[in-house]
Motif scaffolding. Structure first.
Motif, PDB file in Angstrom:
ATOM      1  N   VAL A 273       0.840  -1.202   0.000  1.00  0.00           N
ATOM      2  CA  VAL A 273       0.000   0.000   0.000  1.00  0.00           C
ATOM      3  C   VAL A 273       0.877   1.255   0.000  1.00  0.00           C
ATOM      4  N   ILE A 274       1.938   1.256   0.791  1.00  0.00           N
ATOM      5  CA  ILE A 274       2.834   2.420   0.805  1.00  0.00           C
ATOM      6  C   ILE A 274       3.512   2.577  -0.549  1.00  0.00           C
ATOM      7  N   ALA A 275       3.871   1.458  -1.187  1.00  0.00           N
ATOM      8  CA  ALA A 275       4.438   1.550  -2.537  1.00  0.00           C
ATOM      9  C   ALA A 275       3.410   2.119  -3.515  1.00  0.00           C
ATOM     10  N   HIS A 276       2.143   1.780  -3.352  1.00  0.00           N
ATOM     11  CA  HIS A 276       1.084   2.342  -4.198  1.00  0.00           C
ATOM     12  C   HIS A 276       0.981   3.857  -4.002  1.00  0.00           C
ATOM     13  N   LEU A 277       0.989   4.316  -2.744  1.00  0.00           N
ATOM     14  CA  LEU A 277       0.937   5.759  -2.488  1.00  0.00           C
ATOM     15  C   LEU A 277       2.169   6.454  -3.052  1.00  0.00           C
ATOM     16  N   LEU A 278       3.324   5.822  -2.932  1.00  0.00           N
ATOM     17  CA  LEU A 278       4.555   6.420  -3.459  1.00  0.00           C
ATOM     18  C   LEU A 278       4.477   6.593  -4.965  1.00  0.00           C
ATOM     19  N   SER A 279       3.986   5.578  -5.671  1.00  0.00           N
ATOM     20  CA  SER A 279       3.961   5.649  -7.134  1.00  0.00           C
ATOM     21  C   SER A 279       2.924   6.658  -7.628  1.00  0.00           C
ATOM     22  N   VAL A 280       1.747   6.746  -6.959  1.00  0.00           N
ATOM     23  CA  VAL A 280       0.730   7.690  -7.422  1.00  0.00           C
ATOM     24  C   VAL A 280       1.081   9.117  -7.021  1.00  0.00           C
ATOM     25  N   ASP A 281       1.673   9.299  -5.848  1.00  0.00           N
ATOM     26  CA  ASP A 281       2.153  10.644  -5.495  1.00  0.00           C
ATOM     27  C   ASP A 281       3.209  11.129  -6.474  1.00  0.00           C
ATOM     28  N   GLY A 282       3.847  10.171  -7.157  1.00  0.00           N
ATOM     29  CA  GLY A 282       4.825  10.568  -8.161  1.00  0.00           C
ATOM     30  C   GLY A 282       4.233  11.372  -9.302  1.00  0.00           C
ATOM     31  N   LEU A 283       2.911  11.246  -9.540  1.00  0.00           N
ATOM     32  CA  LEU A 283       2.273  12.080 -10.566  1.00  0.00           C
ATOM     33  C   LEU A 283       2.370  13.555 -10.209  1.00  0.00           C
ATOM     34  N   VAL A 284       2.153  13.866  -8.930  1.00  0.00           N
ATOM     35  CA  VAL A 284       2.278  15.257  -8.495  1.00  0.00           C
ATOM     36  C   VAL A 284       3.742  15.680  -8.505  1.00  0.00           C
ATOM     37  N   ALA A 285       4.626  14.746  -8.115  1.00  0.00           N
ATOM     38  CA  ALA A 285       6.052  15.074  -8.096  1.00  0.00           C
ATOM     39  C   ALA A 285       6.562  15.423  -9.494  1.00  0.00           C
ATOM     40  N   THR A 286       6.173  14.655 -10.505  1.00  0.00           N
ATOM     41  CA  THR A 286       6.634  14.955 -11.864  1.00  0.00           C
ATOM     42  C   THR A 286       6.039  16.265 -12.371  1.00  0.00           C
ATOM     43  N   ALA A 287       4.801  16.591 -11.958  1.00  0.00           N
ATOM     44  CA  ALA A 287       4.208  17.868 -12.375  1.00  0.00           C
ATOM     45  C   ALA A 287       4.960  19.045 -11.784  1.00  0.00           C
ATOM     46  N   LEU A 288       5.562  18.850 -10.603  1.00  0.00           N
ATOM     47  CA  LEU A 288       6.333  19.917  -9.961  1.00  0.00           C
ATOM     48  C   LEU A 288       7.804  19.889 -10.359  1.00  0.00           C
ATOM     49  N   GLY A 289       8.192  18.964 -11.224  1.00  0.00           N
ATOM     50  CA  GLY A 289       9.583  18.894 -11.657  1.00  0.00           C
ATOM     51  C   GLY A 289      10.471  18.108 -10.722  1.00  0.00           C
ATOM     52  N   LEU A 290       9.918  17.342  -9.814  1.00  0.00           N
ATOM     53  CA  LEU A 290      10.709  16.522  -8.906  1.00  0.00           C
ATOM     54  C   LEU A 290      10.981  15.161  -9.536  1.00  0.00           C
ATOM     55  N   GLU A 291      11.845  14.395  -8.878  1.00  0.00           N
ATOM     56  CA  GLU A 291      12.221  13.091  -9.413  1.00  0.00           C
ATOM     57  C   GLU A 291      11.053  12.127  -9.299  1.00  0.00           C
ATOM     58  N   ASP A 292      10.849  11.339 -10.343  1.00  0.00           N
ATOM     59  CA  ASP A 292       9.786  10.346 -10.357  1.00  0.00           C
ATOM     60  C   ASP A 292      10.283   9.094  -9.627  1.00  0.00           C
ATOM     61  N   PRO A 293       9.540   8.580  -8.657  1.00  0.00           N
ATOM     62  CA  PRO A 293       9.993   7.354  -7.987  1.00  0.00           C
ATOM     63  C   PRO A 293       9.961   6.134  -8.890  1.00  0.00           C
ATOM     64  N   LEU A 294       9.314   6.252 -10.054  1.00  0.00           N
ATOM     65  CA  LEU A 294       9.246   5.148 -11.002  1.00  0.00           C
ATOM     66  C   LEU A 294       9.777   5.627 -12.349  1.00  0.00           C
ATOM     67  N   PRO A 295      11.109   5.665 -12.530  1.00  0.00           N
ATOM     68  CA  PRO A 295      11.654   6.212 -13.781  1.00  0.00           C
ATOM     69  C   PRO A 295      11.200   5.456 -15.013  1.00  0.00           C
ATOM     70  N   ALA A 296      10.960   4.152 -14.891  1.00  0.00           N
ATOM     71  CA  ALA A 296      10.571   3.361 -16.056  1.00  0.00           C
ATOM     72  C   ALA A 296       9.077   3.321 -16.264  1.00  0.00           C
ATOM     73  N   ALA A 297       8.330   4.244 -15.651  1.00  0.00           N
ATOM     74  CA  ALA A 297       6.877   4.217 -15.792  1.00  0.00           C
ATOM     75  C   ALA A 297       6.483   4.450 -17.238  1.00  0.00           C
ATOM     76  N   PRO A 298       5.551   3.690 -17.776  1.00  0.00           N
ATOM     77  CA  PRO A 298       5.134   3.871 -19.172  1.00  0.00           C
ATOM     78  C   PRO A 298       4.449   5.211 -19.356  1.00  0.00           C
ATOM     79  N   GLY A 299       4.800   5.888 -20.438  1.00  0.00           N
ATOM     80  CA  GLY A 299       4.143   7.147 -20.751  1.00  0.00           C
ATOM     81  C   GLY A 299       4.549   8.278 -19.856  1.00  0.00           C
ATOM     82  N   ARG A 300       5.722   8.193 -19.230  1.00  0.00           N
ATOM     83  CA  ARG A 300       6.120   9.271 -18.347  1.00  0.00           C
ATOM     84  C   ARG A 300       6.309  10.542 -19.156  1.00  0.00           C
ATOM     85  N   GLY A 301       5.714  11.631 -18.698  1.00  0.00           N
ATOM     86  CA  GLY A 301       5.842  12.925 -19.349  1.00  0.00           C
ATOM     87  C   GLY A 301       4.636  13.282 -20.177  1.00  0.00           C
ATOM     88  N   ASP A 302       3.901  12.275 -20.711  1.00  0.00           N
ATOM     89  CA  ASP A 302       2.716  12.594 -21.498  1.00  0.00           C
ATOM     90  C   ASP A 302       1.427  12.263 -20.770  1.00  0.00           C
TER      91      ASP A 302
END
Length: 515
Positions: A273-302
């Motif tokens: 569950v904590i890994a799930h929160l970490l990966s979804v919070d990464g959507l906000v992190a990438t919008a703010l220009g922070l590092e994505d916790p899942l660099p290999a996420a499909p479709g990152r950036g679009d």
């Protein structure tokens, strides 16, 4: 008798004994009490008898009891012999007892076990079992002094004494007034140890403390109001995880949500569950220009990858199932999000955050992340059997307000998917900004309020003049419905008016849930 007479009697008895031995073929006695060829020894008997002899006595035969000085024992008496006494014959072998026969082997009737009191030893003076009292069956510990009984009062107040100790203490309380007063005070103190309310801190305590501190010294870089609920909920979840051991981190958790108007679930662990929160919070992190916790996420950036896709990708990318080590990255990311939105200021609230097939402005995305953090924290607490309170009322109100503002758009999407239809009174959608059919959503309890939900168009304006239905729900229950934890049919909603409109709103609320 005079001394001379005693001496004469002694000589006659000694002569008679010598004559008797000579007549049996023995050797004459030399007056020392020992046979010829054998040395005389004092205090021992050369015969096989166990009779004790006086100093200077001896004899070839077994002595008959105690003998006078200078006489030999002729009989096999059973007296006390000193160490080393014995006869010239072979030593006797130790006697080995034979095995005892069992009661069952002898064919005897076994004792009955119907009355356990029959096996209790009868106290002295009570030979008849009918005379025994109940105290004889469970005797109190003997010899308990006043000090020992007084030391047992605490255990007695906590009901931790044995039955015998309890009986002894209660009997003593009837005789000792001082101990009776102390026992009464201890019982009253025990009542204070079992309060029905939870021992956890009030979730609003942190907000009150921070508000009091900030009122005295305003922060140089304040946290925006729309980011405060996320800050508070992540801090509460982090406090819950602080003392978890390996067993709690691997406790099973079932994530629940609604998909296509059907309940769906996914089994994972607390660490998952904590890994799930970490990966979804990464959507906000990438919008703010922070590092994505899942660099290999499909479709990152679009923005092509949604919350479910990112979570599954994170779980697959992990070499091993998530463990307690996931707490550190999640905690650091949540702190970074709060710091970043604080430095960017309130003007960054309109920054879009892509969720895959839809997008939210940053201020709504932070409220969405706060809502999901609370929901999954409650899932974790339920898995480890720990109580977890709802958010502070003003934070809960913000979360409910976000769901109410999203309902018109969700209803429009469901209409396009054929899951909902316009009302009979409105065959066509109303223009943007015009009043249309509305449903009054009344949320009761902490964080509640009233909202007019436009039913015919996301751009329409809710109007009390066009109200067609009224729904009343508890605030926490409405959030559970929006999280997909309860079905629309099971929601305890007070309904009035257009039943179709009520059903559409309840199902639209449940359809906002996701993994």
């Amino acid at each position: 008798m005079s001394g001379a007479d005693r001496s004469e009697a002694h000589d006659d008895r000694a002569a008679g004994e010598r004559h008797a031995r000579e007549s049996d073929g023995g050797q004459p006695d030399d007056g020392t009490g020992a046979a010829p060829g054998r040395p005389a020894h004092d205090g021992t008997d050369a015969g096989g008898g166990a009779g004790s002899t006086s100093p200077g006595t001896g004899g070839s035969g077994g002595g008959a009891g105690n003998t006078s000085p200078g006489t030999g024992g002729s009989g096999g008496g059973a007296g006390d012999a000193p160490p080393g006494a014995g006869g010239p014959g072979p030593a006797r072998q130790p006697r080995v007892p034979t095995p005892r026969a069992s009661v069952e082997d002898g064919g005897l009737r076994l004792p009955g076990l119907t009355d356990p009191a029959d096996h209790v030893p009868v106290p002295p003076g009570l030979t008849d079992p009918a005379d025994r009292t109940p105290a004889d069956h469970d005797p109190a510990p003997p010899g308990l002094s006043h000090g020992v009984l007084k030391s047992l009062l605490g255990a007695w107040a906590l009901a931790a004494c044995s039955a015998a100790e309890t009986a002894a203490v209660e009997e003593h309380l009837g005789d000792c007034g001082g101990c009776a007063d102390e026992a009464r005070r201890l019982r009253e103190a025990v009542g204070l140890l079992h309060q029905p309310e939870s021992l956890d801190l009030n979730p609003a305590l942190r907000t009150r403390v921070l508000k009091g501190c900030l009122s005295r010294r305003p922060p140089r870089i304040p946290v925006p109001d729309w980011a405060v609920p996320y800050d508070a909920e992540t801090a509460r979840l982090d406090a819950l995880l602080q003392d978890f051991g390996d067993a709690e981190w691997h406790a099973p958790v079932r994530l629940r949500w609604f998909d296509d108007d059907r309940p769906t679930s996914r089994r994972t662990t607390v660490a998952g569950v904590i890994a799930h929160l970490l990966s979804v919070d990464g959507l906000v992190a990438t919008a703010l220009g922070l590092e994505d916790p899942l660099p290999a996420a499909p479709g990152r950036g679009d923005g092509a990858a949604g919350p479910a896709g990112r979570t599954e990708a994170y779980w697959r990318a992990s070499r091993f199932p998530p463990t307690r080590t996931v707490r550190g990255p999640w905690r650091e990311q949540s702190h970074s999000l709060v710091r970043t939105v604080s430095f960017t200021g309130s003007h960054a609230g309109g920054l879009p955050v892509a969720y895959g097939d839809f997008a939210l402005p940053l201020h709504d995305a932070m409220l969405d992340r706060a809502f999901e953090c609370w929901v999954h924290a409650a899932d974790i607490a339920e898995a480890v059997h720990y109580p977890y309170e709802p958010p502070a009322p003003h934070h809960l109100h913000r979360m409910i307000d976000l769901a109410a503002r999203l309902l018109p758009s969700v209803l429009a999407e469901r209409r396009r998917a054929g899951l909902s239809a316009p009302g009979d009174r409105t065959p066509h959608l109303v223009p943007a900004g015009a009043p249309g059919r509305s449903l009054r959503l009344e949320i009761e309890g902490a964080g509640g309020g009233e909202w007019l939900i436009a039913l015919d168009s996301p751009a329409a304006v809710g109007s009390a003049d066009h109200e067609v239905a009224h729904v009343a729900l508890d605030g926490v229950e409405f959030c559970h419905l929006a999280a997909g934890h309860i079905s629309p049919e099971d929601a305890a909603a007070g309904q009035h008016g257009d039943r179709r409109a009520v059903r559409d709103v309840l199902f639209a609320t449940a359809s906002m849930s996701r993994m």
